[in-house]
Design an enzyme around this catalytic site. Structure first.
Site, short mmCIF file in Angstrom:
data_model
loop_
_atom_site.label_atom_id
_atom_site.label_comp_id
_atom_site.label_asym_id
_atom_site.label_seq_id
_atom_site.Cartn_x
_atom_site.Cartn_y
_atom_site.Cartn_z
N ASP A 31 -3.34 10.27 15.66
CA ASP A 31 -3.71 10.13 14.27
C ASP A 31 -4.82 11.13 13.60
OD1 ASP A 31 -1.75 8.14 14.57
OD2 ASP A 31 -2.86 6.82 13.34
N LYS A 116 4.65 6.50 13.64
CA LYS A 116 4.30 5.08 13.63
C LYS A 116 4.31 4.52 12.44
CE LYS A 116 -0.21 5.50 15.09
NZ LYS A 116 -0.59 4.99 13.91
N CYS A 164 -6.12 2.13 15.74
CA CYS A 164 -5.05 2.81 16.56
C CYS A 164 -5.53 3.20 18.06
CB CYS A 164 -4.54 4.26 15.82
SG CYS A 164 -3.58 3.60 14.34
C1 VGL Z 1 -5.09 3.23 11.21
C2 VGL Z 1 -5.90 2.15 9.51
C3 VGL Z 1 -4.47 1.97 9.04
C4 VGL Z 1 -5.59 4.22 12.63
C5 VGL Z 1 -3.97 3.26 10.74
O1 VGL Z 1 -4.87 5.34 12.67
O2 VGL Z 1 -6.54 3.96 13.23
N1 VGL Z 1 -6.05 2.46 10.79
N2 VGL Z 1 -3.59 2.56 9.40
#
Ligand code: VGL
Ligand code: ZN
Length: 211
Positions: A31, A116, A164
C-alpha cells in the site's frame, strides 16, 4: 541468519539491504499509495514518505536477485462500509482510479499488483478481504501468484504497520510462509498510542523476523 555467500552477499552490499533475496523469496510492498505515503494524503501515515526510499532499496535488491515482487493496492469503491461516512472507521481513501489510490510517484513499480478492498470489504490483509457486514472472508489473488512463482519466503515492507502490514504478515504465517519484515520499511497509523509497537509484537509472536 549467517553471512550469505556469493551473489546474495554481493546484491546486499550493492543495494544496502540487510535482507537476503533468492529465487524462492518474494518481496511484498504494501500500500505505498499517495493517501498513505504522501503528507497531503487523506489517511497519511506519519513519516510514511520515509518508507519510499527504503522500499526502493528492497525492490532493487529483490530485482537483482531475481526475486518475485508484488505490490498491494488498497482499492476502494466510492461507497463502502470501510469508510466512516458509510458506517465504518476511516476517512475516504484510496478510491479506485483517484490520485490517492495511485502509487507514490517516487516508488519504483516493477512487478505484479494485487488490489484489495475493492468489493466493499475491509481488505487489510493482502491475502484476504473481509466483508464488514457479513463477516465473510474471501482470498485475493496473492496466494495463487506466490504459488505460481514457487515462493516459500516473504519479505514485507510498506504501510501501515498496525493494519495492512500486520494482517498480511499474520496471514502469511498462517499459510506457512517464512516472513521477514523490514523494520525501517514500515510505519504505523497509531490511532491508539502503542498500536504500532503492539503490531510488531504480534508479528514476532506469529514467528515473523522483524529486522
Ligand atoms: C489501511 C486503513 C484503512 C492500510 C487500509 O493499508 O494499512 N489502513 N485501509
Ligand atoms: Zn482502506
Amino acid at each position: 541468519g549467517g553471512e550469505a555467500a556469493g551473489p546474495a552477499r554481493l546484491h546486499r552490499a550493492m543495494s544496502g539491504s540487510d535482507v537476503r533475496y533468492d529465487g524462492v523469496t518474494a518481496l511484498i510492498v504494501v500500500d505505498l499509495q499517495n493517501d498513505f505515503a504522501d503528507p497531503s494524503g487523506s489517511l497519511s501515515v506519519r513519516d510514511g514518505e520515509l518508507v519510499i526510499p527504503v522500499a526502493n532499496r528492497e525492490i532493487s535488491a529483490a530485482g537483482s536477485a531475481g526475486s518475485y515482487i508484488v505490490y498491494s493496492q488498497d482499492w476502494h469503491p466510492p461507497t463502502t462500509p470501510h469508510f466512516e461516512k458509510d458506517g465504518g472507521l476511516w476517512p475516504v481513501h484510496c478510491v479506485q482510479g483517484t490520485w490517492g489510490a495511485t502509487f507514490h510517484p517516487d516508488l519504483q513499480v516493477v512487478g505484479d499488483v494485487v488490489h484489495k478492498g475493492d468489493q466493499g470489504a475491509d481488505g487489510y490483509s493482502a491475502f484476504s478481504e473481509r466483508d464488514p457486514l457479513s463477516g465473510e472472508t474471501a482470498p485475493t489473488i496473492l496466494q495463487r501468484l506466490l504459488q505460481e512463482h514457487d515462493v516459500e519466503r516473504l519479505v514485507v515492507c510498506g504501510l501501515a504497520t498496525d493494519f495492512c502490514v500486520v494482517e498480511t504478515v499474520t496471514d502469511a504465517r498462517d499459510l506457512g510462509y517464512d516472513v521477514v519484515v523490514v523494520g525501517d520499511g514500515i510505519r504505523a497509523v497509531d490511532r491508539k498510542a502503542g498500536a504500532g509497537a503492539r503490531a510488531i509484537q504480534r508479528m514476532r509472536e506469529a514467528g515473523a523476523d522483524v529486522t
